[in-house]
Design a protein around this motif. Structure first.
Motif: not given
Length: 226
Positions: A51-71
């Protein structure tokens, strides 16, 4: 094609209606399901990896965007410019006339994607809904298509008279369509040489809308006429 009030639209030509029914819930909520799956996948990648590095940050951001868009798209909302998919899925199953209007709109969009113009399609597809029917937002869109049809036929006086009548109704027409019809009314006024009427319709709000929709064909036509 950019449409104000949306992050983009993905449309499919629907199957034929069977006994007046259409799988409208599955159709409208397909994007919501995909967003939820994408959000869950990205969240899983975040939890499974370091859970460190750009990959982890990107995965977390895309996860949030996916759930927010669905809502935002799944919870039934009227967003001013357009109704979201959740609202359509909720409302269409309750009104057979609106369901047929939804089916016909998708058919019309499919025809246009294949290169056909409205003026070349059957005139009966563009019957104007009753004043009572216009109170439903989905049915009201057929009234908008009818105006577009007569514009494409170059029956400008008929189109302008119809637009004036529909815009004067207490209807369920969304603001996006009202603004686009105003664009066409401005064009009609200029075609008959009535610049004063055209300028009266060019309010600050209308100009702001036209700037935000500057790549839309009806707006380009109006800007050229002006």
């Amino acid at each position: 094609l950019s449409v104000l009030g949306t992050g983009g639209k993905c449309l499919m030509t629907p199957p034929e209606m069977v006994e007046g029914k259409l799988p409208v819930v599955a159709y409208n909520l397909g994007g919501v399901v995909v967003n939820l799956l994408a959000g869950g996948l990205c969240l899983g990648l975040y939890l499974a990896g370091p859970r460190v590095g750009l990959g982890a940050v990107a995965a977390l951001i895309f996860s949030g965007v996916g759930f927010l868009t669905a809502l935002v798209n799944g919870i039934p909302l009227r967003l001013g410019t357009v109704d979201n998919d959740g609202y359509n899925a909720y409302s269409l199953g309750r009104d057979p006339e609106a369901l047929r209007a939804f089916w016909l709109q998708l058919q019309l969009n499919g025809q246009m994607v294949q290169g056909k113009r409205l003026k070349d399609l059957p005139e009966e597809w563009f019957a104007v809904p009753s004043d009572e029917g216009m109170k439903n937002g989905m049915v009201a869109t057929l009234g908008v298509f009818a105006c577009n049809y007569w514009m494409d036929r170059h029956c400008f006086e008929k189109a302008d008279a119809l637009m004036a009548r529909l815009l004067g109704l207490d209807s369920g027409m969304v603001d996006l369509h009202r603004r686009l019809l105003l664009c066409d009314r401005i064009t009609c006024a200029l075609l008959r040489g009535d610049r004063e009427a055209a300028e009266a319709m060019c309010s600050r709000g209308q100009k702001k809308f036209m700037q935000s929709m500057k790549n839309f064909p009806a707006v380009i036509r109006t800007e050229y006429a002006l």
